[in-house]
Structure formats: structure tokens, C-alpha cells
Design an enzyme around this catalytic site. Structure first.
Site, PDB file in Angstrom:
ATOM      1  N   TRP A 164      46.237  -8.027  75.610  1.00 51.29           N
ATOM      2  CA  TRP A 164      46.030  -7.115  74.468  1.00 51.29           C
ATOM      3  C   TRP A 164      46.996  -5.943  74.533  1.00 51.29           C
ATOM      4  CZ3 TRP A 164      42.959  -2.206  74.430  1.00 51.29           C
ATOM      5  CH2 TRP A 164      42.784  -1.694  75.714  1.00 51.29           C
ATOM      6  N   ASP A 165      47.638  -5.766  75.690  1.00 53.37           N
ATOM      7  CA  ASP A 165      48.630  -4.707  75.866  1.00 53.37           C
ATOM      8  C   ASP A 165      49.659  -4.730  74.729  1.00 53.37           C
ATOM      9  OD1 ASP A 165      47.371  -5.405  78.269  1.00 53.37           O
ATOM     10  OD2 ASP A 165      49.034  -4.749  79.508  1.00 53.37           O
TER      11      ASP A 165
ATOM     12  N   GLU B  69      37.262  -1.969  82.868  1.00 53.78           N
ATOM     13  CA  GLU B  69      36.859  -3.180  83.602  1.00 53.78           C
ATOM     14  C   GLU B  69      36.001  -2.867  84.825  1.00 53.78           C
ATOM     15  OE1 GLU B  69      40.633  -5.046  84.272  1.00 53.78           O
ATOM     16  OE2 GLU B  69      40.580  -6.108  82.361  1.00 53.78           O
TER      17      GLU B  69
ATOM     18  N   LYS C 109      37.724   3.000  84.813  1.00 48.74           N
ATOM     19  CA  LYS C 109      39.065   2.550  85.207  1.00 48.74           C
ATOM     20  C   LYS C 109      40.127   3.057  84.231  1.00 48.74           C
ATOM     21  CE  LYS C 109      41.773  -1.656  85.971  1.00 48.74           C
ATOM     22  NZ  LYS C 109      41.862  -3.104  85.755  1.00 48.74           N
TER      23      LYS C 109
HETATM   24  C1  BGC Z   1      43.899  -3.655  82.633  1.00 52.59           C
HETATM   25  C2  BGC Z   1      43.908  -4.446  81.333  1.00 52.59           C
HETATM   26  C3  BGC Z   1      45.323  -4.918  81.064  1.00 52.59           C
HETATM   27  C4  BGC Z   1      45.891  -5.690  82.240  1.00 52.59           C
HETATM   28  C5  BGC Z   1      47.353  -6.064  82.055  1.00 52.59           C
HETATM   29  C6  BGC Z   1      44.474  -4.520  83.746  1.00 52.59           C
HETATM   30  O1  BGC Z   1      44.503  -3.798  84.930  1.00 52.59           O
HETATM   31  O2  BGC Z   1      42.598  -3.268  82.960  1.00 52.59           O
HETATM   32  O3  BGC Z   1      43.466  -3.611  80.278  1.00 52.59           O
HETATM   33  O4  BGC Z   1      45.323  -5.728  79.919  1.00 52.59           O
HETATM   34  O5  BGC Z   1      45.802  -4.899  83.400  1.00 52.59           O
HETATM   35  O6  BGC Z   1      48.160  -4.937  81.899  1.00 52.59           O
END
Ligand code: BGC
Length: 767
Positions: free
Chosen positions: A357-358, A488, A601
Site C-alpha cells: 500500500w506504500d 501493526e 508502530k
Molecule cells: C509497515 C507497512 C509497510 C511495509 C512495507 C511495514 O513495516 O508496517 O505499513 O507497508 O513495512 O514498507
């Protein structure tokens, strides 16, 4: 945190060879061109610690999911970006001694990445074990003008001897991923060939059957006089090259120009790849290093003209922002709608190189602001092309009737992540994908996108939300159970405010878009409705009912929204009181302890307030910021930038600057002690947003650019450019005033601190 990169406005510089930071430097000095890229490995052999990595866009391997306890719905595989065949090798040995910087005495080591032109340079003097000294100067680039070409100019000068040298110049497909289990290899050879001056290998990926042809041609010359050399062809499995013996003469330079070509079956018919590779190489050799480099540098020049940011009075910050922009630009060039942006780009393997989703939440605004609209559009079309797969993905989880759940992690539209709390629960990604359509149209004004592609995606996503919620008799409201929000560090929660908010927003936006397309293009509307079997009245009615009767957890006393049900039952502590021994939590605490704690987080409620800020008054945003920010540990690189944007809006300028520093030099200073795995490419877009949306206060409202800038007290001035609807607008902020300059395009109205101003004819407007 490290601090060994020399501060410079345009260059990344390392001025000594330190084996302890070698892998970090390999990440930082990576080069790429959207189609291929590589870590800054040495051309020579290096027996020290190193992660040799070359990557080809879109080429991956589906590694079978191996989990202790299988859960129905798990994807079959985890996709891995593949460490690909490499074309950069030039091994040198002199009188049977290898030029290996881990084994020689090295002086005057200098490595530089010139971000203005995308050129990687390295110089050093090495003393071999028997006392022979050589000076080496190498330059390398991956052409931005032709994504299949790279070139190296490698100059070797014998300083105190004349002797025989052996060079091995080659391409090598015998490579392995760092994250490969049991050193499993993912490439099989299809073809290899070598003749004097040229070699190539075609290799095929196991299971996915991508073909990649990697070829090289080289030319040797001497600074003075004629060069005498004997060439032998070297061929072995997955390897093709030349072994050249020649006489080195003291004080006389040996010049190797090596051209590399990397072709993928994504762009060529498999049967024609060898021939095509030879042609690419022939053309490269004909053009020569200088001409190729000029064409490459010209592309960079035109990119920087649109996207450069200057910061006056703070070289570290200047270098940081350019590094972020440079890396993003060389990761994704936006010409190919099948490609996307992996969290590590071409700088490492972590996160599998897949799409998260980034892209929508972070990278899209960057490309909207700095590149032609077609670039951002291709990012959206990528998801459109994956709609069928998103519908299949939802079906696997028990949804029906065209409901679409986009994957959390994907290469080709299929989900390829297998932690249940992320795969099944982190469904908020669907919201970011819907929002990206809105964001794109808001910025570009391209309304046609809806009828062409956008509406179908919005209907699919809305259908998912409509089935994912359920009616709670108890609350007399719709609720959403068992989700993971952006934070997360909480799993399987109920009524994550952010996710509920996105569900409602999408349902409302999709309904509005359906009405819009219906009104403006009835024929196309009917076509879409037929295709997706849209039960217009019934579905729109249901969406409306959910949108108006959704439950949102709130705390009436504090007048804040709650991250999820039960959040206030937690012990509410402050991250500032955590000890060094606790940080980062994800390395120091058990998962159980993390889940029960209040620590966040990355932005969650605040991420939602960032997206939907226009729906909330400043006091509400402030109360929520004041409540959640102190509990946030920012253990995702995506977190600080959202805080910069909100803090800037709230006038918390010191805080905004503090968070900005955290994001801008995250990799250059190795803040999180993990840059050796690769750079945080997607969060780099967040750095850009911090400056432009945070400090610059840029927003788009009613088709106009709005600015509400402030300047951090540490800076004298800063400026950024925006590519907006056919214009390039330069915004310069100093301590006393803000200037907006129309650098190209037709006159346009902008709104500066609430006042509408007409920009025209490159005349400056001051405030
Ligand atoms: C983050 C996610 C992100 C992923 C990739 C994870 O550590 O919590 O939001 O999509 O890293 O960058």
C-alpha cells in the site's frame, strides 16, 4: 546511527574504505534506471562482507509458502525479487595476485554518487601483497535514456611496475538470493555464448520462466601506444566471459570500457532475445561511453528541472532530500504500467521487491507532484489490471459477487504474504487504493479516468467493504471485526477507526463516482454496469445504509476518536519514557508484550486524519495528535512523515522539524541500523511529502494549488517545484517571504495563505 557520509549538496561521498560499513554503502550508492539496477558492488573481486545484488524490474520467484500451521486462505507462495545475473564484473590479477580490496592495502579510497547525473565513481590506490601499486578509477551508470544499457569505464594505472596482468571480464548468472532458503538457486541456464570482446548468458527463472539475457561487450585501450593482449573465451555453466592477458607498463593507463545489456522476456519474445541483446550491445559500442553518458545525464537534467528541492543553510538536509528524490526517480520511471515500486527498489531484497500500500499512500503523491501525469496514472492502471485477481483473492477468503480485496503484498496481483494478521486482516490497503483514484483526479483533473478504469475498481472495493462489515444488534450499528490497522502492533482488533473510516469513505465516494459517470457518459456507465453486474439500486442503497450507520469508537471525554474498541483499557504510557534497552520494541520485546501495550508502530488514527483532514476541524486534529503522538514509536519508516504534515498544520514547527530529520536522512545516517539490507525507497516519498505538504503546506482544493508555508528556523530558505496540470511551479520560501514562480505553462491561479494569486509569464509573486 552512523555519520560517515560526507555532507555535500549534490553528491553522496565516502572517503575511506571501511569494511564495517561496506554493505551499507553498497545500498546507498546503488544505481538503477527503472528497468534494472544494482547495489554498488565493486567491479573487482571482493572477499570481504558484501551483498552482491543486481535486480531486473518485474522478475520474481514464487517461493512456496512454508508455515508451521497452515491456515485456509494462505497464498501458495511468497514472491521474491530475484537477485539477477550481473554484468559489472572486471576481475584483475597481476602476477597471479588478485586485486581484492579486502586483501590489499588501500589508500585514497573515494566513492561518489553524483545525483545530478546518476554517475557512480570510485577511485583508490591499492598495494598488492608483493608491493606492486595500482591506481584505479572507475565510473559506472545504468542509462536512464535506454533502460537496457549500462556502462563502465575502468582505468587501471600501474604506479611502480611493469608486468603481466590477467583480466576476467564476464557476465554471471550463477547468483543466489540472500534470503534464499538452503542457498537454493532460482536461475537455470538457457543459453551462453562468448567470443572475443563479447559474452552473453540467457537464464530462466524457475517456476515463473522469465528469461533474462545479460550481455557485455568491452573495448580495451592503452593511454599511450598499442596494447598487446591475448584473449581466451571462458564459458561455464551460467557464466560467459573473456580472459585477457596483457602487459601493463608502468605509468601507462589501461582503459577498459565495458558495456552491459540486460533484456527481459517481459519486453522481448524469448526466441529473439539473444539477437536483440547483440543489437543493443552493438549500438552501445557504436555510441561509446561518452555519448551514452551524455544521453543519460540529459534525462537526469530534465527530471531535476521538475523535481528538485533546494534547502539553503543546511547541507545535511539538502543532501538528504535530493538523495530521497534521486532514489525514487531511478526506481520507478513510470513508462510501464506492469511495474511498481518495491520498498527496497533496486537496492536490496527485503520485502520481496513487491508492491505494498506504500505505493498508493506514499509514492503516488510524489510522482503526481514531480512527473508527467502519465507516471501516476500508470501506477493506478497497474491496480486496474489486477482487479480480476483482487476479486479472486476475495473469493478465496469467502467473499462473492465481484468484491475485490487487493493483496497486501503482490507481484502480479496475487497475494503473496503469509502472516495471517497481515494477509487476512490488514485490509485497510483497499482504502488506500480507492483513495489513490480520488487523489489522482483531484491533482490532475483527469475526470476521464473514472469512466475508463477507476469506477470498476471502486465498485469492486466497495463491494468488499459492504460484505466485510456486519450489523451489530447490540450496537444497532455496522461494525468491522478482526482487522489490523496500519499500526501493526495491534492485531485482530474490532472497529479500527481508520479502517472503518476508509470503508465509509469508499462507499460514499464510489456512489458519487457512479452518479458522475452515469451523468457524463451514460453509454460507458451502462457498459461498466453490465460488465460488473452492478445491481445499482440495491447495492447503492446498501452502501448508503452502511455509510450512515457505521460505528466509530470515540472517547467523549477526551473528545478524540479511538484507534479501536477497548483502546482505553490499555495502560497509557509515553514512548519517551521507554529506555534504550526497550527500543526498537520489535527487537527487544516479545510479540505478546507489544500487542498488549499502548505503543503504536506507525501513524494509525493520525494516518486517517492526514487523509481526511478536510472533514475535521483543527482542534479535533490537535486533540488526537496530542493523544496518539506520544505513544508512537515510529518503528516503520512510513510513520514520521505523516507526523510532519500534521505537526506543520498544527503549528508544532519544532516537532515537525524533528520528525523531518528522522525521515530525510534515515538511510544516509542508517538511523534504524538496517540500511545494509537496502534503502527504504517507499518511505523516501514520505520525505518529499513532509517538505512539500508539511513545511510547504501544499494542498489541492477545488482544482487549485494551495500553499501555507513555514520555514524551519535552522534553514535560510528552501524551494520546491511542482508539475501541476501542464505547468511547472517553483515555490521559494525564505524567512521573510514566499515567492511562487510559473516556470513553464499557461497562467494559473494558486492560493497562497488563503489569497488567490494569478501566476503568469514567469513573473514572480511575493507575499
Ligand atoms: C509497515 C507497512 C509497510 C511495509 C512495507 C511495514 O513495516 O508496517 O505499513 O507497508 O513495512 O514498507
Amino acid at each position: 546511527m552512523k555519520n560517515y557520509i560526507r555532507h555535500d549538496d549534490w553528491k553522496i561521498i565516502e572517503d575511506r574504505l571501511d569494511p564495517n560499513v561496506q554493505e551499507i554503502s553498497e545500498s546507498l550508492f546503488s544505481i538503477g534506471n527503472g528497468r534494472m539496477g544494482q547495489r554498488a558492488n565493486f567491479e573487482e573481486e571482493y572477499s570481504g562482507k558484501s551483498l552482491r545484488g543486481s535486480y531486473v524490474a518485474g522478475v520474481y520467484y514464487p517461493d512456496k509458502t512454508r508455515v508451521g500451521w497452515w491456515k485456509n486462505g494462505y497464498p501458495e507462495y511468497f514472491a521474491k525479487v530475484l537477485n539477477a545475473p550481473s554484468w559489472i564484473g572486471i576481475h584483475v590479477s597481476i602476477d597471479n595476485q588478485k586485486l581484492d580490496l579486502a586483501k590489499c592495502e588501500v589508500e585514497d579510497f573515494y566513492r561518489e554518487l553524483d545525483m545530478k547525473t546518476g554517475l557512480l565513481t570510485r577511485r583508490f590506490t591499492a598495494t598488492l601483497p608483493d608491493g606492486k601499486r595500482v591506481r584505479v578509477d572507475s565510473r559506472r551508470f545504468c542509462s536512464m535514456a535506454n533502460g537496457e544499457i549500462g556502462a563502465i569505464r575502468y582505468v587501471l594505472l600501474p604506479l611502480n611496475f611493469s608486468s603481466t596482468a590477467t583480466l576476467s571480464i564476464y557476465v554471471n548468472a550463477d547468483v543466489v538470493n540472500k534470503d534464499s532458503n538452503y542457498d537454493e538457486k532460482f536461475w537455470e541456464e538457457v543459453h551462453r555464448e562468448a567470443s572475443e570482446g563479447r559474452a552473453l548468458v540467457t537464464a530462466q527463472t524457475r517456476k515463473t520462466f522469465f528469461h533474462v539475457t545479460t550481455g557485455m561487450e568491452y573495448r580495451l585501450s592503452a593511454g599511450k601506444g598499442k596494447l598487446h593482449s591475448r584473449v581466451n573465451v571462458e564459458l561455464r555453466e551460467k557464466f560467459a566471459g573473456n580472459v585477457i592477458q596483457l602487459d601493463l607498463e608502468q605509468g601507462n593507463e589501461l582503459v577498459v570500457v565495458k558495456y552491459g545489456a540486460v533484456l527481459s522476456s517481459e519486453n522481448h519474445p524469448k526466441a529473439a532475445m539473444t539477437g536483440a541483446c547483440r543489437k543493443v550491445l552493438e549500438k552501445a559500442v557504436k555510441d561509446g561511453f561518452d555519448k551514452l553518458f551524455q544521453a543519460h545525464a540529459k534525462v537526469w537534467e530534465s527530471k531535476w528541472r521538475k523535481c528538485d528541492i533546494t534547502i539553503n543553510g543546511d547541507t545535511a538536509a539538502q543532501q538528504g532530500i535530493r538523495f530521497n528524490i534521486f532514489q525514487l526517480m531511478q526506481t520507478y520511471t513510470g513508462e510501464d504500467e506492469r511495474l511498481n515500486i518495491g520498498p527496497k527498489g533496486f537496492t536490496g531484497e527485503k520485502y520481496g521487491g513487491s508492491t505494498y500500500w506504500d505505493t498508493e499512500a506514499y509514492c503516488l503523491p510524489f510522482f503526481l507532484g514531480t512527473a508527467d501525469p502519465s507516471v501516476a496514472r500508470n501506477l493506478l492502471v497497474y491496480r486496474y489490471k489486477h482487479l480480476e485477481k483482487a476479486i479472486e483473492n476475495a473469493q478465496k477468503l469467502g467473499f462473492s459477487g465481484g468484491a475485490a480485496l487487493y493483496p497486501m503484498v503482490t507481484m502480479n496481483g496475487e497475494e503473496c504474504h503469509n502472516e495471517w494478521e497481515i494477509t487476512f486482516e490488514e485490509i485497510h490497503r483497499n482504502g488506500a487504493i480507492a483513495f489513490a483514484i480520488y487523489d489522482y483526479i483531484r491533482y490532475t483533473g483527469d475526470q476521464h479516468y473514472l469512466a475508463e478504469y477507476g469506477l470498476e475498481v471502486l465498485i469492486g472495493i466497495s463491494r468488499f467493504w459492504a460484505q466485510r462489515v456486519n450489523w451489530s444488534e447490540n450496537k444497532r450499528k455496522y461494525v468491522m471485526l478482526g482487522v489490523t490497522g496500519p499500526n501493526e502492533y495491534e492485531n485482530n482488533v474490532s472497529n479500527n477507526w481508520y479502517t472503518n473510516k476508509f470503508a465509509v469513505w469508499t462507499l460514499q465516494y464510489a456512489a458519487q463516482c457512479a452518479a458522475d459517470v452515469r451523468k457524463k457518459n451514460l453509454t460507458r456507465y451502462k457498459e461498466i454496469a453490465r460488465k460488473v453486474k452492478f445491481r445499482e439500486k440495491e447495492e447503492l442503497g446498501h452502501w448508503h445504509s452502511i455509510a450512515t450507520r457505521m460505528y466509530f469508537p470515540e472517547d467523549p471525554e477526551r473528545k478524540i476518536v479511538l484507534q479501536q474498541d477497548g483502546f482505553l483499557d490499555k495502560e497509557l504510557l509515553k514512548a519517551a519514557n521507554l529506555g534504550l534497552e526497550d527500543r526498537p520494541l520489535n527487537q527487544k520485546w516479545s510479540w505478546d508484550r507489544i500487542l498488549r501495550s499502548c505503543f503504536i508502530k506507525q501513524a494509525d488514527v493520525l494516518q486517517g486524519l492526514y487523509f481526511f483532514e478536510d472533514e475535521f476541524d483543527e482542534d479535533t486534529i490537535r486533540r488526537n495528535f496530542d493523544f496518539y503522538e506520544p505513544m508512537t514509536v515510529h518503528e516503520s519508516s512510513l510513520s514520521p512523515c505523516v507526523h510532519v504534515i500534521l505537526a506543520s498544520r498544527l503549528g508544532y514547527t519544532d516537532k515537525a522539524y524533528e520528525f523531518y530529520l528522522r525521515t530525510a536522512r534515515l538511510d544516509l545516517d542508517d538511523y534504524n541500523n538496517d540500511t545494509e539490507d537496502g534503502c527504504h525507497i517507499t518511505s523516501m516519498a514520505g520525505t518529499w511529502m513532509s517538505l512539500v505538504k508539511g513545511f510547504g503546506g501544499m494542498r489541492v482544493r477545488d482544482g487549485k494549488l494551495h500553499f501555507n508555508p513555514f520555514i524551519p528556523q535552522q534553514w535560510k530558505s528552501y524551494s520546491f517545484r511542482l508539475d501541476f496540470r501542464g505547468r511547472v511551479i517553483n515555490v521559494i520560501v525564505t524567512k521573510r517571504k514566499t515567492e511562487t514562480i510559473l516556470e513553464s505553462g499557461r497562467p494559473v491561479d494558486i492560493v497562497l495563505r488563503g489569497r488567490t494569486i494569478r501566476l503568469q509569464n514567469q513573473r514572480r509573486k511575493k507575499s
